[in-house]
Scaffold this motif. Structure first.
Motif, PDB file in Angstrom:
ATOM      1  N   ALA A   1      55.073   7.545 -30.419  1.00 26.04           N
ATOM      2  CA  ALA A   1      55.530   6.414 -29.616  1.00 26.04           C
ATOM      3  C   ALA A   1      56.918   5.983 -30.072  1.00 26.04           C
ATOM      4  N   VAL A   2      57.740   5.551 -29.104  1.00 26.08           N
ATOM      5  CA  VAL A   2      59.088   5.084 -29.401  1.00 26.08           C
ATOM      6  C   VAL A   2      59.222   3.659 -28.889  1.00 26.08           C
ATOM      7  N   ASP A   3      59.596   2.741 -29.761  1.00 30.43           N
ATOM      8  CA  ASP A   3      59.730   1.348 -29.359  1.00 30.43           C
ATOM      9  C   ASP A   3      60.752   1.202 -28.240  1.00 30.43           C
ATOM     10  N   GLY A   4      60.413   0.392 -27.246  1.00 25.47           N
ATOM     11  CA  GLY A   4      61.339   0.106 -26.161  1.00 25.47           C
ATOM     12  C   GLY A   4      61.278   1.086 -25.008  1.00 25.47           C
ATOM     13  N   VAL A   5      60.479   2.141 -25.131  1.00 25.76           N
ATOM     14  CA  VAL A   5      60.367   3.138 -24.069  1.00 25.76           C
ATOM     15  C   VAL A   5      59.267   2.731 -23.096  1.00 25.76           C
ATOM     16  N   ASP A   6      59.574   2.770 -21.815  1.00 28.90           N
ATOM     17  CA  ASP A   6      58.606   2.433 -20.771  1.00 28.90           C
ATOM     18  C   ASP A   6      57.692   3.632 -20.561  1.00 28.90           C
ATOM     19  N   ARG A   7      56.445   3.528 -20.999  1.00 30.69           N
ATOM     20  CA  ARG A   7      55.516   4.652 -20.921  1.00 30.69           C
ATOM     21  C   ARG A   7      55.207   5.039 -19.479  1.00 30.69           C
ATOM     22  N   THR A   8      55.243   4.070 -18.565  1.00 32.42           N
ATOM     23  CA  THR A   8      54.981   4.386 -17.162  1.00 32.42           C
ATOM     24  C   THR A   8      56.084   5.274 -16.604  1.00 32.42           C
ATOM     25  N   VAL A   9      57.335   4.912 -16.910  1.00 38.54           N
ATOM     26  CA  VAL A   9      58.470   5.721 -16.463  1.00 38.54           C
ATOM     27  C   VAL A   9      58.397   7.109 -17.074  1.00 38.54           C
ATOM     28  N   GLN A  10      58.082   7.165 -18.370  1.00 38.88           N
ATOM     29  CA  GLN A  10      57.997   8.452 -19.046  1.00 38.88           C
ATOM     30  C   GLN A  10      56.877   9.324 -18.482  1.00 38.88           C
ATOM     31  N   ALA A  11      55.777   8.699 -18.115  1.00 35.19           N
ATOM     32  CA  ALA A  11      54.676   9.463 -17.520  1.00 35.19           C
ATOM     33  C   ALA A  11      55.095  10.075 -16.197  1.00 35.19           C
ATOM     34  N   GLY A  12      55.849   9.331 -15.405  1.00 36.31           N
ATOM     35  CA  GLY A  12      56.337   9.874 -14.141  1.00 36.31           C
ATOM     36  C   GLY A  12      57.290  11.027 -14.354  1.00 36.31           C
ATOM     37  N   ALA A  13      58.163  10.888 -15.340  1.00 37.40           N
ATOM     38  CA  ALA A  13      59.091  11.976 -15.654  1.00 37.40           C
ATOM     39  C   ALA A  13      58.336  13.206 -16.128  1.00 37.40           C
ATOM     40  N   ALA A  14      57.314  12.994 -16.959  1.00 42.98           N
ATOM     41  CA  ALA A  14      56.526  14.115 -17.475  1.00 42.98           C
ATOM     42  C   ALA A  14      55.822  14.849 -16.337  1.00 42.98           C
ATOM     43  N   ASP A  15      55.242  14.099 -15.418  1.00 45.43           N
ATOM     44  CA  ASP A  15      54.559  14.735 -14.294  1.00 45.43           C
ATOM     45  C   ASP A  15      55.533  15.541 -13.444  1.00 45.43           C
ATOM     46  N   ALA A  16      56.729  14.999 -13.227  1.00 44.07           N
ATOM     47  CA  ALA A  16      57.725  15.700 -12.425  1.00 44.07           C
ATOM     48  C   ALA A  16      58.155  17.001 -13.095  1.00 44.07           C
ATOM     49  N   LEU A  17      58.350  16.976 -14.404  1.00 45.99           N
ATOM     50  CA  LEU A  17      58.739  18.182 -15.130  1.00 45.99           C
ATOM     51  C   LEU A  17      57.617  19.211 -15.127  1.00 45.99           C
ATOM     52  N   ALA A  18      56.400  18.760 -15.330  1.00 45.02           N
ATOM     53  CA  ALA A  18      55.263  19.685 -15.357  1.00 45.02           C
ATOM     54  C   ALA A  18      55.117  20.396 -14.021  1.00 45.02           C
ATOM     55  N   ALA A  19      55.396  19.685 -12.936  1.00 39.43           N
ATOM     56  CA  ALA A  19      55.243  20.278 -11.610  1.00 39.43           C
ATOM     57  C   ALA A  19      56.284  21.345 -11.330  1.00 39.43           C
ATOM     58  N   THR A  20      57.456  21.246 -11.978  1.00 32.11           N
ATOM     59  CA  THR A  20      58.536  22.191 -11.687  1.00 32.11           C
ATOM     60  C   THR A  20      58.654  23.310 -12.714  1.00 32.11           C
ATOM     61  N   THR A  21      57.819  23.317 -13.738  1.00 27.50           N
ATOM     62  CA  THR A  21      57.927  24.355 -14.768  1.00 27.50           C
ATOM     63  C   THR A  21      56.703  25.255 -14.826  1.00 27.50           C
ATOM     64  N   ARG A  22      55.832  25.156 -13.857  1.00 24.14           N
ATOM     65  CA  ARG A  22      54.609  25.961 -13.907  1.00 24.14           C
ATOM     66  C   ARG A  22      54.890  27.451 -13.784  1.00 24.14           C
ATOM     67  N   GLU A  23      56.029  27.807 -13.180  1.00 20.91           N
ATOM     68  CA  GLU A  23      56.330  29.222 -12.970  1.00 20.91           C
ATOM     69  C   GLU A  23      57.253  29.781 -14.040  1.00 20.91           C
ATOM     70  N   ASP A  24      57.628  28.978 -15.027  1.00 18.69           N
ATOM     71  CA  ASP A  24      58.612  29.411 -16.007  1.00 18.69           C
ATOM     72  C   ASP A  24      58.020  29.846 -17.335  1.00 18.69           C
ATOM     73  N   GLY A  25      56.710  29.937 -17.425  1.00 25.48           N
ATOM     74  CA  GLY A  25      56.081  30.360 -18.661  1.00 25.48           C
ATOM     75  C   GLY A  25      55.774  29.230 -19.611  1.00 25.48           C
ATOM     76  N   VAL A  26      56.318  28.030 -19.345  1.00 25.37           N
ATOM     77  CA  VAL A  26      56.072  26.892 -20.231  1.00 25.37           C
ATOM     78  C   VAL A  26      54.611  26.468 -20.157  1.00 25.37           C
ATOM     79  N   ALA A  27      54.074  26.415 -18.942  1.00 24.86           N
ATOM     80  CA  ALA A  27      52.693  25.973 -18.780  1.00 24.86           C
ATOM     81  C   ALA A  27      51.720  26.894 -19.516  1.00 24.86           C
ATOM     82  N   ASP A  28      52.046  28.178 -19.595  1.00 26.44           N
ATOM     83  CA  ASP A  28      51.158  29.132 -20.263  1.00 26.44           C
ATOM     84  C   ASP A  28      51.035  28.848 -21.760  1.00 26.44           C
TER      85      ASP A  28
END
Length: 233
Positions: free
Chosen positions: A150-177
């Protein structure tokens, strides 16, 4: 017949090696935007048309140099990291290998992570595997983490949205594996961008004469990046 085939293979390998060597030298001397197949052929003592069986044009030569650079960087990182059991130490080795290679190969670094070459777009089918090697090496180091610190001052809701967006666009790049959770992937990419930004600023002197102790500044960057990934344990 076998002898002729072997001779042709050796001749082809020699021409390709010379093409890579002269192309890399021209890249360092003139930059990627000014790279010319005609000039490379002239320095090799050949005509441009004689190189068409190896590369179709300047863009093909650029792609060859890009793949070579990514593989060279990937090899340097893999050698430095090895199979180190401690993730923080493995990350530190990764980071120092990334910087050392970049400072030792400024022209190649600029080709990979600098300004785009006008009129050229790297073909994903040719550069994708090699281009993914550095980021996948980082992903393998951080993958065992079930959660990021955890990082003080970071909005976890915003970060969760960013994480979901990245996960959706990297499924074909070997990262998800590799098994990264979305939030770990997001934090790893933040760290990746932090390191590239620091290297770019140092390599191209973007901060001016701000310090005469770049090694210490880099050590601080790596320490911060490790804390973002692993906390202080």
């Amino acid at each position: 017949m076998t002898t002729d085939t072997g001779t042709r293979a050796r001749n082809r390998a020699a021409v390709e090696a010379s093409l890579r060597e002269v192309g890399s030298r021209h890249l360092a001397e003139h930059g990627a935007a000014a790279l010319s197949l005609r000039a490379v052929a002239r320095d090799m003592g050949r005509t441009p048309s004689s190189l068409y069986r190896y590369v179709r044009d300047r863009d093909d030569l650029l792609t060859m140099l890009i793949v070579d650079a990514y593989d060279d960087l990937g090899d340097a990182i893999d050698t430095a990291v090895g199979d180190h059991p401690n993730r923080r130490h493995a990350f530190t080795a990764f980071a120092h290998a990334l910087r050392a290679w970049s400072l030792g190969h400024p022209s190649e670094y600029a080709l990979l992570y600098g300004s785009p070459v006008p009129g050229y777009h790297a073909p994903a089918d040719a550069t994708g595997r090699a281009g993914n090697r550095p980021i996948l090496a980082l992903a393998r180091i951080v993958a065992p983490a079930t959660a990021v610190p955890a990082v003080d001052g970071v909005d976890r809701t915003v970060q969760a949205g960013a994480a979901d967006a990245l996960a959706a666009t990297t499924r074909e790049d070997g990262v998800a594996d590799i098994g990264l959770s979305p939030d770990t992937l997001a934090r790893a990419l933040v760290v990746w961008n932090l390191m590239l930004g620091a290297i770019t600023a140092e390599l191209f002197e973007q901060l001016g004469p701000i310090t005469d102790r770049p090694d210490d500044v880099w050590a601080g960057t790596v320490d911060l990046a490790a804390a973002l990934l692993f906390g202080r344990d």
